[in-house]
Enzyme design. Structure first.
Site, mmCIF file in Angstrom:
data_model
loop_
_atom_site.group_PDB
_atom_site.id
_atom_site.type_symbol
_atom_site.label_atom_id
_atom_site.label_comp_id
_atom_site.label_asym_id
_atom_site.label_seq_id
_atom_site.Cartn_x
_atom_site.Cartn_y
_atom_site.Cartn_z
ATOM 1 N N GLY A 146 43.045 25.118 16.211
ATOM 2 C CA GLY A 146 42.962 24.506 17.537
ATOM 3 C C GLY A 146 41.726 23.624 17.625
ATOM 4 N N ARG A 182 38.240 21.556 25.168
ATOM 5 C CA ARG A 182 37.431 21.846 26.359
ATOM 6 C C ARG A 182 35.938 21.986 26.063
ATOM 7 N NH1 ARG A 182 40.875 26.721 28.593
ATOM 8 N NH2 ARG A 182 41.639 26.622 26.454
ATOM 9 N N GLY A 199 51.618 25.725 17.569
ATOM 10 C CA GLY A 199 51.607 27.068 18.141
ATOM 11 C C GLY A 199 51.151 28.126 17.144
ATOM 12 N N GLU A 248 53.730 34.774 28.035
ATOM 13 C CA GLU A 248 52.612 33.854 28.238
ATOM 14 C C GLU A 248 52.513 33.451 29.713
ATOM 15 O OE1 GLU A 248 50.340 33.074 25.792
ATOM 16 O OE2 GLU A 248 51.499 34.648 24.812
ATOM 17 N N ASN A 270 36.147 28.984 25.277
ATOM 18 C CA ASN A 270 36.907 27.736 25.325
ATOM 19 C C ASN A 270 36.049 26.560 25.769
ATOM 20 O OD1 ASN A 270 39.464 28.846 24.566
ATOM 21 N ND2 ASN A 270 39.548 29.793 26.580
ATOM 22 N N ARG A 291 3.756 24.687 11.411
ATOM 23 C CA ARG A 291 4.894 23.981 10.806
ATOM 24 C C ARG A 291 5.159 24.539 9.410
ATOM 25 N NH1 ARG A 291 2.809 18.142 11.506
ATOM 26 N NH2 ARG A 291 4.561 17.727 10.106
ATOM 27 N N TYR A 313 -6.289 20.030 13.480
ATOM 28 C CA TYR A 313 -5.071 19.765 12.721
ATOM 29 C C TYR A 313 -5.352 20.062 11.254
ATOM 30 C CZ TYR A 313 -1.359 17.560 10.151
ATOM 31 O OH TYR A 313 -0.333 17.359 9.270
ATOM 32 N N ALA A 373 -14.687 23.879 15.336
ATOM 33 C CA ALA A 373 -13.773 23.386 16.380
ATOM 34 C C ALA A 373 -13.521 21.898 16.215
ATOM 35 C CB ALA A 373 -14.377 23.669 17.752
#
Ligand code: UD1
Ligand code: CA
Length: 487
Positions: free
Chosen positions: A12, A16, A81, A161, A234, A339, A372, A386
Site C-alpha cells: 500500500g 494519507r 487488495g 468490511e 495511516n 560533535r 571551540y 576560557a
C-alpha cells in the site's frame, strides 16, 4: 516455529502520510515501522518471511533486505487488495519451495505488535486444526475496520468490511486486526475463488472466511489482550500517537530495569539504546540511536544524545551530542555541543558553551568555558583556559592540534593548527600560538603592550568614560590631563 510462513503486506502506498517516504519506512522510536514488524516476526522464527512490496519497491526493498537478508520480496504490481497481495506472496514462496503448515499474514505498519503475541496466535492456530484464525480486538470506535460477524454459538461466520457492512454489522465492536493465520492448503484453494465484487472493487483476503465456512471448515477468532498492538499508522497524527505509545513502553521497561526517569512524558528513548542500573534521566531528554549510558550517570535536563557512550557516574547536563564518548565521572555541560569524534576522558570536563569535534581529551583534562575544540588531542590533566579557539581550518584544509599532559593554557588563546604544545607547558592570556611550544615552556604574546596615557581624556571629552577616568585620577592625585571640568 516449524512449518510456518509469514507474509507481511507492505504494498500500500500510504497516501494519507502525504510523504515522499513510503509509509512503512517512517520511523517510530528510531526504527522503521516495517523494521518493528519484521523484528516481531523474526521472534517467531518462521521458516520463511515473504514481504509484499508495491510500486515504491526501490525504496522499501533494499531496506527490508538490509534488516532480514533472507526475506523473499514479492512484487504486487497493482494494489488490487489484500487477497491479491497474499496470492502474489504465496506464488513467490512457492517458487522457492513447497509451502505447507501455517501461513501467517500481517500488515507492515503495526509497530507495536509484539513477537510474543504473534507466537501465541500462530501456536494457537496450529494446535486448533482450523482453516482460518483471526486475531481480533475489541475497540471503542470500530470505524474503518472489518467487523467480526459471529453466529449465536460464537463461531465466526464472516468478516465484513466497513463499506460493505449493514447498519447492524457496523455496531459490532470486535474487529479484524489484519493479522490472520491460515492452513496453507486451504489458503491456496481459497485465493482463486475470491471475487472483487464489493464496494472497493478489491480482492479481500477477509472473504476467505466465508469460503472456509462454505467448505465446511472451521474458523476461529483469537482476541488479543492489548488491541493497541495491532494499531497501524495511516497518517502523521497516528504516527505520533504510536510513537508516544512505543516510547511509553520503552521508558517503562527501563524503569523496571532500575533506571530513574523523572518525567516519562518528556523522556524519549529509542529502541536500541542501552541503559544500566541507577542511571537517572531528567526531563526533556532524548536518548537516540545506539546510545549507551553506564551505571550512576545522570543525564539531562534538556539533553539529546545520539549514538553516544556515557561512562559510569558521568554527568551530562543540557547538552547536544552525537557520536561522542564521555568518560567515567566526567562532566559535560551545561550548554555543550559534542560533535562526532569527541572523547571526554575519565573525570574530565567540558563546560558551558564549549563545542568540540574530533577531539580526544585525556583523563582529567578540562575545557571549562566558552571554547571551540576542533581536531585536537589534549593530554591528561591539562586545563584549557576560557575562551580558547582551536583554529583547525585554514580555509582549505583541516589540521590537528596536540596539547600535551598537565599543560595550563591561558584564557582567550588561539591555537593555529597544526601546532603542538608540549607536556607541562604554559601559555599566557591572549596568546595566539602559531609555533610549537616545547614541554615546560611558557608562550606569551609577542608584542609588548603599548599604553597611551590619557588618550580617553583627550579624545573622548565629555563622555562618561572620560569623566570616570578623570575622577579616578583625582582620587589617586595624578591629574595629568585636562578634562572638560565637569566636577
Ligand atoms: C484491512 C482488512 C480489515 C482490517 C484492517 C486492519 C481487508 C480486506 N481488510 O483493511 O478487515 O480490519 O485491515 O487494519 O483485508 N496491502 C497490500 N496490497 C493491496 C492492499 C493492501 O499490500 O493491494 C497492504 C497494505 O499496505 C496494508 C495492508 O495490506 O499493510 C492492509 O491494507 P489496507 O488497505 O490498510 O486495509 P484496510 O482497509 O485497513
Ligand atoms: Ca489499514
Amino acid at each position: 516455529m516449524e512449518n510456518l510462513t509469514v507474509i507481511v503486506l507492505a504494498a500500500g502506498g500510504g497516501t494519507r502520510m502525504k510523504s515522499k517516504t513510503m509509509k512503512v519506512l517512517h520511523p517510530v522510536a528510531g526504527r522503521s515501522m516495517i523494521g518493528h514488524v519484521l523484528r516481531a516476526v523474526q521472534a517467531v522464527e518462521p521458516e520463511r518471511i515473504v514481504v509484499v512490496v508495491g510500486n515504491q519497491r526501490e525504496q522499501v526493498g533494499p531496506h527490508i533486505t538490509s534488516l532480514v537478508p533472507d526475506a523473499l520480496l514479492a512484487v504486487q504490481e497493482t494494489q488490487d487488495g489484500t487477497g491479491d497481495a497474499v496470492r502474489v506472496a504465496l506464488d513467490a514462496a512457492a517458487a522457492a519451495g513447497p509451502v505447507t503448515g501455517t501461513v501467517l499474514v500481517s500488515a507492515g505498519d503495526t509497530p507495536l505488535l509484539r513477537g510474543e503475541s504473534l507466537r501465541e496466535f500462530a501456536a494457537d492456530h496450529a494446535a486448533s486444526g482450523r482453516a482460518v484464525s483471526i486475531l481480533t480486538g475489541r475497540v471503542r470506535n470500530p470505524f474503518g475496520y472489518g467487523r467480526i460477524v459471529r453466529d449465536a454459538d460464537g463461531s465466526v461466520l464472516a468478516i465484513v468490511e466497513e463499506k460493505d457492512a449493514s447498519a447492524a454489522e457496523r455496531e459490532i465492536d470486535e474487529i479484524n486486526s489484519g493479522i490472520l493465520a491460515f492452513d496453507a492448503d486451504f489458503l491456496r484453494s481459497a485465493l482463486p475463488r475470491l471475487s472483487n465484487d464489493n464496494a472497493n472493487g478489491e480482492y479481500y483476503l477477509t472473504d476467505t472466511v466465508k469460503i472456509a465456512r462454505e467448505d465446511g471448515l472451521t474458523v476461529g477468532g483469537h482476541l488479543i489482550d492489548d488491541v493497541t498492538e495491532t494499531e497501524g499508522a495511516n497518517d502523521r497524527a497516528q504516527l505520533a500517537e504510536l510513537g508516544r505509545q512505543m516510547n511509553a513502553r520503552i521508558v517503562t521497561a527501563w524503569m523496571k530495569e532500575g533506571v530513574t526517569v523523572m518525567d516519562p512524558a518528556t523522556t524519549w528513548i529509542e529502541d536500541d539504546v542501552v541503559l544500566e542500573r541507577d542511571v537517572t534521566i531528567l526531563p526533556n531528554t532524548q536518548l537516540l540511536g545506539a546510545t549507551v549510558v553506564r551505571e550512576d550517570a545522570v543525564i539531562g535536563p534538556d539533553t539529546s544524545l545520539k549514538d553516544c557512550e556515557v561512562g559510569v557516574g558521568a554527568r551530562v547536563l543540557r547538552t547536544h551530542a552525537e557520536l561522542a564518548v564521555v568518560g567515567e565521572s566526567a562532566t559535560v555541560g551545561p550548554f555543550s555541543y559534542l560533535r562526532p569524534g569527541t572523547q571526554v576522558g575519565r573525570s574530565g570536563k567540558v563546560g558551558a558553551f564549549v563545542e568540540a569535534k574530533n577531539a580526544v581529551l585525556g583523563d582529567g583534562a578540562k575545557v571549562p568555558h566558552l571554547s571551540y575544540v576542533g581536531d585536537a588531542t589534549i593530554g591528561e590533566g591539562t586545563n584549557i583556559g576560557a575562551g580558547t579557539i582551536f583554529a583547525n581550518y585554514d580555509g582549505v584544509n583541516k589540521h590537528h592540534t596536540v596539547v600535551g599532559a598537565h599543560a595550563r593554557t591561558g584564557s582567550n588563546n588561539t591555537f593555529i593548527a597544526p601546532v603542538t604544545i608540549g607536556d607541562g607547558a604554559a601559555t599566557g592570556g591572549g596568546t595566539v600560538v602559531r609555533e610549537d611550544v616545547p614541554p615546560g615552556a611558557l608562550a606569551v604574546p609577542g608584542a609588548k603592550q603599548r599604553v597611551i596615557e590619557d588618550w580617553v581624556l583627550e579624545r573622548r571629552r565629555g563622555t562618561k568614560q572620560a569623566d570616570a577616568a578623570s575622577r579616578a585620577h583625582q582620587v589617586t592625585g595624578e591629574v595629568t590631563g585636562d578634562s572638560d571640568g565637569s566636577e
